[in-house]
Design a protein around this motif. Sequence first.
Motif, PDB file in Angstrom:
ATOM      1  N   LYS A   7       0.878  -1.420   0.046  1.00 48.48           N
ATOM      2  CA  LYS A   7      -0.005  -0.002   0.192  1.00 48.48           C
ATOM      3  C   LYS A   7       0.773   1.161  -0.154  1.00 48.48           C
ATOM      4  N   GLY A   8       2.061   1.039   0.252  1.00 42.38           N
ATOM      5  CA  GLY A   8       2.942   2.202   0.210  1.00 42.38           C
ATOM      6  C   GLY A   8       3.303   2.916  -1.101  1.00 42.38           C
ATOM      7  N   TYR A   9       2.822   2.180  -2.002  1.00 41.00           N
ATOM      8  CA  TYR A   9       2.940   2.622  -3.381  1.00 41.00           C
ATOM      9  C   TYR A   9       1.757   3.200  -4.257  1.00 41.00           C
ATOM     10  N   PHE A  39      -6.317  -2.640  -2.814  1.00 39.52           N
ATOM     11  CA  PHE A  39      -7.280  -1.688  -2.302  1.00 39.52           C
ATOM     12  C   PHE A  39      -7.055  -1.224  -0.893  1.00 39.52           C
ATOM     13  N   LYS A  40      -7.226   0.068  -0.556  1.00 41.21           N
ATOM     14  CA  LYS A  40      -7.047   0.649   0.557  1.00 41.21           C
ATOM     15  C   LYS A  40      -8.215   1.109   1.124  1.00 41.21           C
ATOM     16  N   ARG A  41      -8.600   0.732   2.256  1.00 44.28           N
ATOM     17  CA  ARG A  41      -9.810   1.491   3.063  1.00 44.28           C
ATOM     18  C   ARG A  41      -9.750   2.837   3.278  1.00 44.28           C
ATOM     19  N   ARG A  42     -10.566   3.643   2.939  1.00 43.62           N
ATOM     20  CA  ARG A  42     -10.523   4.937   2.859  1.00 43.62           C
ATOM     21  C   ARG A  42     -11.104   5.542   4.245  1.00 43.62           C
ATOM     22  N   ARG A  43     -10.893   6.736   4.672  1.00 42.05           N
ATOM     23  CA  ARG A  43     -11.554   7.160   6.202  1.00 42.05           C
ATOM     24  C   ARG A  43     -13.130   6.949   5.899  1.00 42.05           C
ATOM     25  N   LEU A  98     -14.229  -2.475   2.774  1.00 44.39           N
ATOM     26  CA  LEU A  98     -14.161  -2.694   1.477  1.00 44.39           C
ATOM     27  C   LEU A  98     -15.098  -3.792   1.078  1.00 44.39           C
ATOM     28  N   SER A  99     -15.243  -3.776  -0.105  1.00 47.38           N
ATOM     29  CA  SER A  99     -16.625  -4.752  -0.974  1.00 47.38           C
ATOM     30  C   SER A  99     -15.882  -6.079  -1.059  1.00 47.38           C
ATOM     31  N   ARG A 100     -16.749  -7.208  -1.177  1.00 46.28           N
ATOM     32  CA  ARG A 100     -16.254  -8.515  -1.175  1.00 46.28           C
ATOM     33  C   ARG A 100     -15.403  -8.600  -2.418  1.00 46.28           C
ATOM     34  N   ASN A 118      -7.553  -8.364  -2.686  1.00 51.32           N
ATOM     35  CA  ASN A 118      -6.568  -7.993  -2.055  1.00 51.32           C
ATOM     36  C   ASN A 118      -5.968  -9.569  -1.473  1.00 51.32           C
ATOM     37  N   ARG A 119      -6.721 -10.266  -1.291  1.00 52.33           N
ATOM     38  CA  ARG A 119      -6.052 -11.859  -1.256  1.00 52.33           C
ATOM     39  C   ARG A 119      -5.328 -12.379  -2.130  1.00 52.33           C
ATOM     40  N   ALA A 120      -5.841 -12.346  -3.609  1.00 45.48           N
ATOM     41  CA  ALA A 120      -4.775 -12.536  -4.495  1.00 45.48           C
ATOM     42  C   ALA A 120      -3.641 -11.852  -4.805  1.00 45.48           C
TER      43      ALA A 120
END
Length: 131
Positions: free
Chosen positions: A48-50, A61-65, A70-72, A78-80
């Motif tokens: 996520k740093g990039y 995908f990064k969760r936003r404030r 996150l959706s399914r 993200n798992r893949a």
Amino acid sequence: VQVIADAAGRLVWASAALPASTHDLTAARTHAIIDALTSTDVMTFTDKGYQGAPGSVRTPFKRRRFRPKLSRRQKAVNRAHAKIRARGERAIATLKTWKILTKLRCCPHRATAIVQAILVLHRVEANRHAG
């Protein structure tokens, strides 16, 4: 230090060291890694740093404030992504097995020389075991 690993999780390249306060994306831009990977159309999986890197760089995908979950589909992506990135993390773990790096407190110039020497030794060792 920025590290590039191949699809099998072997160390391929290590950048010059920058001060520890340097953000990952800034370091990648400083070393022109993103431009090189994008121009050669190499699909790259990063953490996520990039976030915000252009071209063929893929980040999770990064969760936003203001978005509580996150959706399914995003979780599945993200798992893949994490399964693929685990190979690169193996290369970083290989680098960290060198005891000299555990408590390295020196200038980036000296740290660069140490990391580059470790990369060479790692390749020699890998070639010796490859046959």
